[in-house]
Design an enzyme around this catalytic site. Structure first.
Site, PDB file in Angstrom:
ATOM      1  N   GLY A 598       0.828  -1.196   0.000  1.00  7.94           N
ATOM      2  CA  GLY A 598       0.000   0.000   0.000  1.00  7.94           C
ATOM      3  C   GLY A 598       0.861   1.244   0.000  1.00  7.94           C
ATOM      4  N   GLU A 599       0.190   2.395  -0.091  1.00 13.59           N
ATOM      5  CA  GLU A 599       0.920   3.657  -0.137  1.00 13.59           C
ATOM      6  C   GLU A 599       0.144   4.702   0.648  1.00 13.59           C
ATOM      7  OE1 GLU A 599       2.984   6.670  -3.423  1.00 13.59           O
ATOM      8  OE2 GLU A 599       1.857   4.900  -4.074  1.00 13.59           O
ATOM      9  N   VAL A 604       5.725   4.255   0.725  1.00 14.11           N
ATOM     10  CA  VAL A 604       5.207   2.966   0.276  1.00 14.11           C
ATOM     11  C   VAL A 604       5.515   1.901   1.323  1.00 14.11           C
ATOM     12  CG1 VAL A 604       5.245   1.241  -1.571  1.00 14.11           C
ATOM     13  CG2 VAL A 604       5.571   3.663  -2.114  1.00 14.11           C
ATOM     14  N   VAL A 605       4.558   0.986   1.530  1.00 17.07           N
ATOM     15  CA  VAL A 605       4.741  -0.144   2.443  1.00 17.07           C
ATOM     16  C   VAL A 605       4.921  -1.410   1.610  1.00 17.07           C
ATOM     17  CG1 VAL A 605       3.760  -1.476   4.343  1.00 17.07           C
ATOM     18  CG2 VAL A 605       3.310   0.983   4.183  1.00 17.07           C
ATOM     19  N   LYS A 619       7.900  -0.077   5.818  1.00 17.85           N
ATOM     20  CA  LYS A 619       7.438   1.249   5.398  1.00 17.85           C
ATOM     21  C   LYS A 619       8.650   2.111   5.059  1.00 17.85           C
ATOM     22  CE  LYS A 619       4.137   3.287   7.800  1.00 17.85           C
ATOM     23  NZ  LYS A 619       3.452   4.106   8.840  1.00 17.85           N
ATOM     24  N   ASP A 716      -3.170  10.790  16.238  1.00 17.05           N
ATOM     25  CA  ASP A 716      -3.662  10.459  14.897  1.00 17.05           C
ATOM     26  C   ASP A 716      -4.484   9.172  14.927  1.00 17.05           C
ATOM     27  OD1 ASP A 716      -4.055  10.974  12.229  1.00 17.05           O
ATOM     28  OD2 ASP A 716      -2.173  10.082  11.565  1.00 17.05           O
TER      29      ASP A 716
END
Length: 898
Positions: A598-599, A604-605, A619, A716
């Site tokens: 994913g991003e 980017v991971v 990550k 967060d």
């Protein structure tokens, strides 16, 4: 003797009434604008109303004057002078009047529109706004479209609202919605008493204001000032032909009634000829869903005999009893309000019935009635300090932009050119966060007013004609991170404080194209001795060239050394141990970054493997920004010293030159958001699983708040940062914004606002004060997501924010309209209600009204136990708090519990 006393009493009433009228005739607080009247014309008194009208030119900066071409000769309508001319707006999407008013005072606001074929074109249709909020649509294209005072506005309409401004400035805006041109004939404001037309929320939009008489309405039947000291417009309601008009010449005592009803209104009525008949009236509204507020005005205007009784019940829409028994007061005004969530029928028709009681000998009647629709004005105006400051800046530089009218920030489609604003919650005043005045033609020095925009993050004054020095106050603006002063005529030195901030990466400062120098001493280099210094320029330039070459060689050498080994000097505070990986090792772990998972905003991971059998998520920071490194460092430092079953585990990290990498345990089921509204939402989570995920997340957050020393605030919390392993166990991740917070007497940390839109604590956003209750608010939003599977922000809903939307739905008491329908009702209603109440307490606008995370975690465990007992088992749920859960720490990183 009794007759003499009565005459004296009536005389006193007349004296009081006359005194009231004389006092009111000074029109104190009235604003009466003849729109389109030239600025150089003197104010005048209208003969028919006694009202003092003046030009509107000082209250608006746009528009042109026009004059109506026709009056309605067939009906004999002759418009009063203020309605014979108008102001029309051929330019701009929004044109606004700005009026000075008394904050906290209720005003009757009336806008009159008489078209009169002034432009020989198509009749217009446009919108009217009260500040940043929609008021109504003016539609003169539809001959049946809501012309209320038709008898005296044969070619126009009028709109009224009773509104209490929240500041000393009020914007009334005309908004173009098609190809036709907005216009206005008159704008009239009348202050009212604060104990009359009251609401808990919103304003009152007039639907009708009637007094009841049998004759058909005529021009002369309109009653307003001077008969009505507040200049309300009363139209006659054409009563049933079988009714009988009654009136009195005996003055009615209106002093006991706060509404100051005119004698011309309260001394008249129309009654059924048959005493047993019901007195009824009906009317329609455009939106059946609107709440309706009704004010019924009564006075007994007949001298009753001892054997006479007038008593009746008041019914709303045939079935809601407002009063079981009511008798008007003899020659005294009285008002009965109907204003508690009253709605009309589904077809938009409302009805009022006065039904005679069994003991009454006389028929019922009502003297006058006012009907309003509740107008919800949800969008708050931009912060008053910001607006005042911006208008001072506008005046200083004489900025003239077509769309610089009305509220600077909202509605978003009308935001002023050159501005960006924060606008996360309609209930919180927007703040100005960015100014781009490049190429605005500004002259003079940089105004000191800029420093009062205390939420400003970006300032662009490039390519103007600004002169003078760069002001010192720019360095004191705490949130300012970008300044562009390029392309001006600024001179002198740049304040050292600004240069230091630029050097430390705290601010981006652009200043090329000016007569500026970087040395503060250059300002003193004037006078005869300056010529000698000029002779040194070629020599200094040559020396500088040699110095630059040497510096470049040294820099290249340093960079080569940095590639060979990680930097330690600037990052000494980060814990260095065996979990530190080189970038080459990271490449091996990810098989040369073969499989992206994913991003996000960080980068980017990638999927990876450690020791060939342990799956990890890697990550990679996308670019080495100062803010990115700060967050990277915060996350590594935190996760190396704290360990909890519901916090994601840090396997390792890489801090090598420009390469910043975080290596986590692999969470095979992604994040919670994907299962609520993302790619995995087709297989919905059960209520049991949702509760378990919420409880486990709460335990992880509780540990951060009270299990660490110093305690930590995540900052967060959102569904995307709640990760799920192969057993759907929840673990909290992404600690880049986390901050420690004080213990003891200190209650908060003052810090720049950071977080995700929709999840951000409005109190923290407003005050910059960060507390653990800020996390509680964010968690409450997540809990609402878990219950509803609704997006956090959705502009298409009745209420855009999920917290406001759920609150709106809860007023109907139907939980089925809130709960995610994909659960198919498979839940224990008591556990769901308890979770919902908990979520709503978490999203309380005030932090003092929110629970702490320990309370949240305990209540969620109770909800989970209730749900499990419904299904006949505990399903491995442990009711212990997060501090009693199994935890593990390295010997050198054991956090202290408070």
């Amino acid at each position: 003797m009794e007759g003499i006393h009565k005459l004296i009493f009536l005389a006193l009433i007349w004296i009081f009434l006359i005194t009231n009228i004389v006092d009111a005739q000074d029109q104190q607080g009235f604003i009466s604008l003849d729109c389109g009247m030239p600025r150089n014309e003197s104010s005048y008194t209208d003969e028919s109303t006694g009202l003092n009208f003046s030009s509107d030119a000082d209250f608006i900066s746009s528009g042109k004057s026009g004059t109506i071409k026709t009056e309605d000769s067939d009906s004999g309508v002759k418009y009063i002078k203020p309605y014979k001319q108008l102001r029309y707006f051929p330019e701009g999407a929004r044109n606004c009047y700005n009026l000075t008013v008394m904050q906290g005072t209720h005003y009757l606001i009336r806008a009159v529109f008489v078209y009169g074929n002034y432009d020989l074109k198509q009749r217009p249709k446009f919108d009217l706004y009260l500040g940043p909020n929609f008021w109504t649509t003016i539609n003169l294209q539809d001959p049946s479209g809501g012309f209320y005072y038709r008898i005296w506005l044969q070619d126009g309409t009028v709109e009224e609202v009773i509104h209490m401004p929240k500041s000393n400035n009020l914007d009334i805006c005309l908004v173009k919605t098609g190809t036709t041109t907005p216009f206005i004939s008159s704008l009239e404001l009348r202050p009212l008493r604060d104990d009359t037309y009251t609401t808990t929320t919103g304003s009152l939009k007039l639907i009708s204001r009637w007094y009841f008489r049998k004759p058909f309405p005529t021009l002369e039947s309109i009653i307003r000032h001077p008969d009505d000291v507040h200049d309300r417009l009363w139209d006659v309601y054409h009563a049933d032909e079988e009714w009988t008009d009654i009136n009195t010449t005996t003055p009615v005592n209106t002093t006991v009634n706060a509404f100051d009803l005119p004698q011309a209104i309260i001394s008249k009525a129309s009654i059924p000829q048959v005493a047993s008949d019901t007195w009824s009236t009906t009317w329609s509204i455009q939106n059946p869903d609107d709440d309706v507020h009704v004010y019924l005005h009564f006075a007994e205007i007949q001298a009753l005999k001892p054997s006479d009784t007038r008593e009746f019940s008041i019914l709303w829409n045939k079935n809601t009893i407002i009063r079981d028994y009511y008798s008007p007061l003899e020659f005294m005004a009285d008002t009965v309000p109907i204003r508690t969530s009253s709605k009309c029928g589904d077809d938009g028709f409302c009805s009022l019935d006065l039904t005679r009681t069994k003991s009454s000998t006389l028929p019922p009647y009502c003297n006058a009635m006012e009907v309003f629709g509740l107008l919800q004005l949800l969008q708050t105006e931009t912060d008053e300090n910001d607006v005042t400051t911006l208008k001072n800046i506008q005046a200083t530089y004489r900025i003239q932009k077509t769309n610089w009218q009305g509220d600077p920030c909202v509605p978003i489609q009308f935001i002023w050119t050159g501005l960006n604003c924060s606008n996360m919650f309609p209930s919180i005043p927007p703040r100005i966060t960015s100014i781009d005045f490049s190429n605005f033609g500004l002259n003079g020095t940089i105004t000191s007013d800029i420093q009062y925009l205390n939420q400003l993050q970006k300032l662009d004054l490039s390519n103007n004609n600004l002169t003078g020095k760069v002001p010192e106050f720019l360095a004191k603006m705490k949130l300012l991170t970008f300044i562009n002063l390029s392309g001006n005529n600024l001179s002198g030195s740049i304040p050292q404080s600004l240069l230091n901030m630029e050097k430390n990466g705290l601010i981006t400062l652009l200043y090329n194209g000016n007569n500026l120098c970087l040395d503060p001493s250059c300002e003193s280099e004037t006078g005869p001795g300056n010529n000698k210094k000029k002779l040194l320029v070629p020599i200094l330039a040559s020396a500088a060239s040699v110095g630059i070459i040497i510096a470049v060689l040294l820099l290249v050498n340093i960079l080569l050394l940095r590639k060979k080994k990680p930097s330690k000097a600037s990052r000494s505070s980060m814990v260095a141990n065996k979990r530190s990986y080189t970038y080459e090792e990271v490449a091996v772990i990810t098989n040369n970054f073969e499989r992206p998972l994913g991003e996000g905003g960080f980068g980017v991971v990638y999927h990876g493997n450690v020791n060939d059998n342990e799956q990890v998520a890697v990550k990679v920071l996308s670019e080495s920004s100062a803010q990115g490194y700060k967050q990277f460092k915060a996350e590594v430092d935190l996760l190396l010293r704290v360990h909890h079953i519901n916090l994601v585990t840090l396997v390792g990290y890489c801090d090598e030159g420009q390469h910043l990498v975080l290596i986590y345990e692999y969470m095979s089921n992604g994040n919670l958001k994907q299962h609520l509204s993302g790619e995995n939402s087709r297989s919905p989570l059960s209520w049991e699983n949702r509760l378990r995920i919420a409880a486990e997340t709460a335990q992880g957050l509780e540990y951060l708040h009270i299990g660490c020393k110093p305690p930590m605030i995540h900052r967060d919390i959102k569904s995307m940062n709640i990760l799920l392993d192969n057993n759907f166990q929840a673990k909290l991740g992404d600690f880049g914004l986390s901050r420690s917070f004080p213990v003891g007497s200190e209650t908060h940390v003052s810090t720049n606002v950071a977080g995700s839109p929709g999840y951000l604590d409005p109190e923290y956003y407003r005050t910059n004060w960060l507390t653990e209750k800020s996390d509680v608010f964010s968690f409450g939003v997540v809990l609402l997501e878990i219950i509803t599977s609704q997006p956090v922000i959705d502009q298409t809903r009745e209420k855009s924010h999920i917290g406001e939307w759920v609150g709106f739905k809860l007023t109907n008491g139907d939980i089925k309209n809130i709960v995610d329908p994909s659960m198919n009702g498979d839940y224990d209603s008591s556990s769901l209600w308890k979770a919902l109440e908990l979520a709503m307490s978490c999203v309380s606008p005030s932090s003092s009204g929110r629970p702490n995370m320990s309370q949240v975690a305990n209540e969620l465990q109770e909800c989970l136990l209730t749900e499990n007992s419904r299904k006949g088992g505990r399903h491995d749920v442990d009711s212990k708090s997060s501090l009693e859960q199994s935890t593990s720490f390295g010997p050198e990183h054991i956090p202290d519990a408070r």
